[in-house]
Scaffold this motif. Structure first.
Motif, PDB file in Angstrom:
ATOM      1  N   GLU A 297      -8.927   4.689   1.574  1.00 26.13           N
ATOM      2  CA  GLU A 297      -7.919   3.934   1.005  1.00 26.13           C
ATOM      3  C   GLU A 297      -8.622   3.509  -0.211  1.00 26.13           C
ATOM      4  OE1 GLU A 297      -8.380   3.442   4.053  1.00 26.13           O
ATOM      5  OE2 GLU A 297      -7.147   4.186   5.157  1.00 26.13           O
TER       6      GLU A 297
ATOM      7  N   GLU B 269      -4.710  -4.581   7.926  1.00 27.46           N
ATOM      8  CA  GLU B 269      -5.804  -5.673   7.756  1.00 27.46           C
ATOM      9  C   GLU B 269      -6.521  -5.565   6.227  1.00 27.46           C
ATOM     10  OE1 GLU B 269      -9.046  -6.304  10.624  1.00 27.46           O
ATOM     11  OE2 GLU B 269     -10.214  -5.379   9.062  1.00 27.46           O
ATOM     12  N   GLY B 270      -6.918  -4.298   5.992  1.00 28.15           N
ATOM     13  CA  GLY B 270      -7.385  -4.189   4.586  1.00 28.15           C
ATOM     14  C   GLY B 270      -7.751  -2.847   4.363  1.00 28.15           C
TER      15      GLY B 270
ATOM     16  N   ASN C  73      -1.202  -4.577   2.997  1.00 24.34           N
ATOM     17  CA  ASN C  73      -2.510  -5.159   3.849  1.00 24.34           C
ATOM     18  C   ASN C  73      -2.522  -6.454   3.508  1.00 24.34           C
ATOM     19  OD1 ASN C  73      -3.601  -3.190   5.395  1.00 24.34           O
ATOM     20  ND2 ASN C  73      -3.959  -2.066   3.239  1.00 24.34           N
TER      21      ASN C  73
ATOM     22  N   PHE D  49      -3.479   3.262   4.436  1.00 21.22           N
ATOM     23  CA  PHE D  49      -3.586   3.968   5.790  1.00 21.22           C
ATOM     24  C   PHE D  49      -3.780   5.481   5.416  1.00 21.22           C
ATOM     25  CE2 PHE D  49      -2.238  -0.254   7.269  1.00 21.22           C
ATOM     26  CZ  PHE D  49      -2.950  -0.248   8.495  1.00 21.22           C
TER      27      PHE D  49
ATOM     28  N   HIS E 263      -3.881  -2.654  15.964  1.00 19.74           N
ATOM     29  CA  HIS E 263      -4.195  -1.918  14.674  1.00 19.74           C
ATOM     30  C   HIS E 263      -4.421  -0.487  14.965  1.00 19.74           C
ATOM     31  CE1 HIS E 263      -6.356  -0.804  11.311  1.00 19.74           C
ATOM     32  NE2 HIS E 263      -5.791  -1.919  10.665  1.00 19.74           N
TER      33      HIS E 263
HETATM   34  N1  URA Z   1      -6.791  -0.190   7.975  1.00 22.62           N
HETATM   35  C1  URA Z   1      -6.098  -1.128   7.486  1.00 22.62           C
HETATM   36  O1  URA Z   1      -5.811  -2.328   7.941  1.00 22.62           O
HETATM   37  N2  URA Z   1      -5.441  -0.855   6.323  1.00 22.62           N
HETATM   38  C2  URA Z   1      -5.431   0.130   5.894  1.00 22.62           C
HETATM   39  O2  URA Z   1      -4.728   0.377   4.673  1.00 22.62           O
HETATM   40  C3  URA Z   1      -6.409   1.125   6.226  1.00 22.62           C
HETATM   41  C4  URA Z   1      -6.838   0.819   7.550  1.00 22.62           C
END
Ligand code: URA
Length: 191
Positions: A49, A43-44, A82, A56, A156
């Motif tokens: 991160e 996702e992000g 992401n 991640f 996720h």
């Molecule tokens: N969640 C995500 O979606 N991406 C990452 O890089 C870390 C946590």
């Protein structure tokens, strides 16, 4: 679209296409093998991160790494990116304008990596890549083919931290990805 990594990576350095740039410490572009057969899309970035500039690496990522270890998946053989490259405040879901502004980078990454399999980690990745009509609960664990790419939507990893039952399904989905990769003669497991 850029047809080489150098130009693409240069193009994002001072990105101000959306408001997420205001709070970021690092742009989290991606990690892994640029020639990977298998790509993962999250996702992000979260706080960890954003601090390190690598996708991640926080709690969710560590849980994902445990699944990789158990299934003998070699993280260095994957390409991990992401939907949005900058951390949304309080880890909220990226807003529509933010995802839209960032998606060209991701499309360009897919174009350059040319993965055969893409694992969509969670609802945000699923909806932004395959379409808003898809729901993660109904779609996870099922292969979807588009333009010669095999997509596997799954939970996720952060969702696994809140729900034990999802861990089993996540594991099962990744196992299915390993099986398909073997059938297609693709690289993702440890030698
Ligand atoms: N969640 C995500 O979606 N991406 C990452 O890089 C870390 C946590």
């Amino acid at each position: 679209m850029y047809n080489n990594w150098e130009e693409l990576e240069k193009s994002i350095i001072n990105c101000r296409k959306c408001k997420l740039c205001q709070g970021r410490n690092h742009i989290v572009f991606a990690e892994g093998n640029k020639e990977a057969d298998v790509m993962l899309i999250g996702e992000g970035p979260g706080a960890d991160e954003d601090r390190e500039g690598i996708p991640f690496v926080g709690k969710a990522g560590q849980l994902m790494n445990k699944a990789f270890d158990g299934l003998k998946i070699d993280r260095s053989k994957l390409y991990i990116a992401n939907v949005v490259k900058c951390r949304p405040p309080q880890n909220r879901v990226p807003e529509e304008d933010e995802a839209t502004a960032c998606l060209d980078y991701l499309r360009n990454q897919v174009m350059l990596v040319k993965p055969k399999i893409i694992v969509l980690l969670g609802s945000t990745a699923l909806k932004n890549i395959l379409g808003k009509e898809y729901g993660i609960t109904a779609t996870r664990g099922k292969w979807i083919e588009r333009k010669q790419i095999q997509y596997m939507p799954t939970w996720h990893p952060a969702a696994l931290l809140r729900d034990e039952a999802k861990k089993i399904e996540f594991w099962k989905d990744l196992k299915e990805v390993c099986k398909k990769a073997r059938e297609m003669n693709l690289e993702m497991e440890k030698n």
